[in-house]
Design a protein around this motif. Sequence first.
Motif, PDB file in Angstrom:
ATOM      1  N   GLN A   1      -3.462  23.384  93.431  1.00  0.00           N
ATOM      2  CA  GLN A   1      -2.920  22.028  93.338  1.00  0.00           C
ATOM      3  C   GLN A   1      -1.398  22.053  93.259  1.00  0.00           C
TER       4      GLN A   1
ATOM      5  N   GLU B   1       1.039  20.482  96.141  1.00  0.00           N
ATOM      6  CA  GLU B   1       2.008  19.448  95.775  1.00  0.00           C
ATOM      7  C   GLU B   1       3.417  19.852  96.184  1.00  0.00           C
TER       8      GLU B   1
ATOM      9  N   ARG C   1       5.690  17.821  98.810  1.00  0.00           N
ATOM     10  CA  ARG C   1       7.049  17.348  98.460  1.00  0.00           C
ATOM     11  C   ARG C   1       8.062  17.792  99.512  1.00  0.00           C
TER      12      ARG C   1
ATOM     13  N   ASP D   1       0.640  15.041 102.923  1.00  0.00           N
ATOM     14  CA  ASP D   1      -0.531  15.640 102.277  1.00  0.00           C
ATOM     15  C   ASP D   1      -1.350  16.466 103.270  1.00  0.00           C
TER      16      ASP D   1
END
Length: 208
Positions: A130, A134, A138, A151
């Motif tokens: 995760q 992430e 970003r 994503d």
Amino acid sequence: MEQTMNDSGWRGSPDVWLGAAYESLLEAGVDAVKIQPLAKKLNLSRTSFYWFFKDREELLDALVSRWREKNTGNLVKQAGAYAETVAEAMLNVFDCWLNRELFDSQFEFAVRSWALQSPEILAEVQSADQQRLEALSRMFLRFGYDEPHADVRARTIYLVQIGYISMQTTEDISVRMKRIPEYVEIFTGQAPEQRELDRFFARHGYSG
């Protein structure tokens, strides 16, 4: 850390014991990471181990910390590194796949294999996944991609690389380097500039 000495000789150091544990994990899995075999491997007494670690669990925790700091820490760092274009940012991430000092694929495989028999390690792996996803997402958001695209692109990059690791794919370095520009374009939608590729190849000692 400093090596510890006493009248009976060398006891090792935390790093020495951790290094032996790391090697055993990679060679034969977590079941091989046991105090007595490690002591024999290091030619040290079993009691020497307890100068540095309370028990086997503490040693295993140290292994997980080492994996977390190296693989997750460096991937997050590379995804956030300065880049003028998204293609250059992608090449910064690719540094991880080509430099074992940044990301240790064998260590990754060993920890993921360990997770198959340990709910606690599985939770660690899922948390790492995760955090890494992430960080990659970003990276795309920084360059103006909307959240759904960021994503999905992050997942595409990450799942491809974890597939490489899980399948224990071996690839000649020249073959992989020739594929890099296409990977960058597929993952980002932007072809890398030749100057960006030249810098990337140079830092990996590849001349084409």
